[in-house]
Design an enzyme around this catalytic site. Sequence first.
Site, mmCIF file in Angstrom:
data_model
loop_
_atom_site.group_PDB
_atom_site.id
_atom_site.type_symbol
_atom_site.label_atom_id
_atom_site.label_comp_id
_atom_site.label_asym_id
_atom_site.label_seq_id
_atom_site.Cartn_x
_atom_site.Cartn_y
_atom_site.Cartn_z
ATOM 1 N N TYR A 158 -9.293 -7.588 -5.599
ATOM 2 C CA TYR A 158 -8.282 -7.088 -6.528
ATOM 3 C C TYR A 158 -8.266 -7.846 -7.854
ATOM 4 C CZ TYR A 158 -6.296 -4.424 -2.676
ATOM 5 O OH TYR A 158 -6.106 -3.530 -1.664
ATOM 6 N N ARG A 181 -1.194 -1.579 -6.962
ATOM 7 C CA ARG A 181 -1.435 -2.737 -6.094
ATOM 8 C C ARG A 181 -2.359 -3.725 -6.796
ATOM 9 N NH1 ARG A 181 -1.300 -4.380 -0.648
ATOM 10 N NH2 ARG A 181 -3.266 -5.032 0.299
ATOM 11 N N ARG A 219 0.837 -1.190 0.000
ATOM 12 C CA ARG A 219 0.000 0.000 0.000
ATOM 13 C C ARG A 219 0.885 1.259 0.000
ATOM 14 N NH1 ARG A 219 -2.190 -3.610 3.882
ATOM 15 N NH2 ARG A 219 -4.282 -4.365 3.340
ATOM 16 N N HIS A 276 -2.652 3.617 -6.041
ATOM 17 C CA HIS A 276 -3.177 2.376 -5.466
ATOM 18 C C HIS A 276 -3.467 1.339 -6.547
ATOM 19 C CE1 HIS A 276 -4.959 0.005 -2.248
ATOM 20 N NE2 HIS A 276 -5.994 -0.225 -3.016
ATOM 21 N N HIS A 312 -3.674 -9.110 3.512
ATOM 22 C CA HIS A 312 -5.099 -9.298 3.703
ATOM 23 C C HIS A 312 -5.354 -10.308 4.818
ATOM 24 C CE1 HIS A 312 -5.821 -7.942 -0.716
ATOM 25 N NE2 HIS A 312 -5.831 -6.918 0.122
ATOM 26 N N LYS A 334 -2.926 -2.051 8.017
ATOM 27 C CA LYS A 334 -4.378 -2.115 8.159
ATOM 28 C C LYS A 334 -4.759 -3.082 9.284
ATOM 29 C CE LYS A 334 -8.435 -2.090 5.151
ATOM 30 N NZ LYS A 334 -8.911 -2.287 3.765
#
Length: 316
Positions: A294, A254, A142, A251, A285, A167
């Site tokens: 994604y 990614r 990120r 982004h 994740h 995150k």
Amino acid sequence: MTDYRSAAADYLATRRAMGYKLVYQGQMLAQFVAYLDTVGAEHLTINHAVDWAKQPSSAKRTWWAVRLSTVRAFARYLSAFDPATEIPPAGLIPAPSHRIVPYIYTDDDIAELLTAAGRLPTVHRADTYQTLIGLVAVTGIREGEAVRLDRDDVDLQQGLLTIRNSKYGKSRQIPVHPSTVEALAGYAHRRDARRYRHDGRQHHHPPSSTSFFTSTTGTRLLRDNVSTVFPRLVRESGLAGSGHHRPPRLHDLRHSFAVNTLIRWYRQGLDVEQRLPLLSTYLGHVAPKSTYWYMTAVPELLELIADRLDAIEVQP
């Protein structure tokens, strides 16, 4: 009368202890609490929530919905201590919900971005943005993770990056390719050998910041500055007029990394379903289902999936 400021502080502390960042939500909540104090609200009501959420009146409905969602979460928490609290129901300010379709960069696109970054004023700034963009492109980390990297997080001997407090407050280590290690090592050497501006003058000394990516003054590179510079690079590289419904974002690199990893696995004949948890872990994740977000369908990926399905169907 409820002490809304203390309640909001406790609410944010509780949620953040669970791993939620709540950066802009915290800012919104502070504004909402100030509004409640201004109107002298005895209890938080739906009318209070809606009246505040619809400010400014010229804003888009999507923005109103985001503001109301912030209040709704706080109201649920507050209702446990003040039963008179009214919780705004979901859908009270409906907003169109749609996934932002990512832009999948080609190798040529990334080369154009790097060329544009190389034209930035000052050698160090150009070097920093070229290295930053290249790192995000080849690792899929990120934007915030890249900017927050400290020198100690970049292990050039082991070829490992340590991503800290990302995150949901999670950290992870990811291996990088030897060519990436070489690029990072080169940047680090040049970074520490340069002159940095200070009080209008240049001083020949290593930057004082512990940050891996630094500004022209030797301090940590700010994410807000990256968010300002990158759209400029997109325009200068000609990608803003690529026919896409919106300009490509940083982004989106990614997304591109995830999609291109799948394409490579399919080409190599690997069991993609079995390896997907590896990609999920690499991207940070919590579960593979998050990684599916994604998996934008691109023609080449769809063709490879179709070929794999056809091969399965013809097996005796």
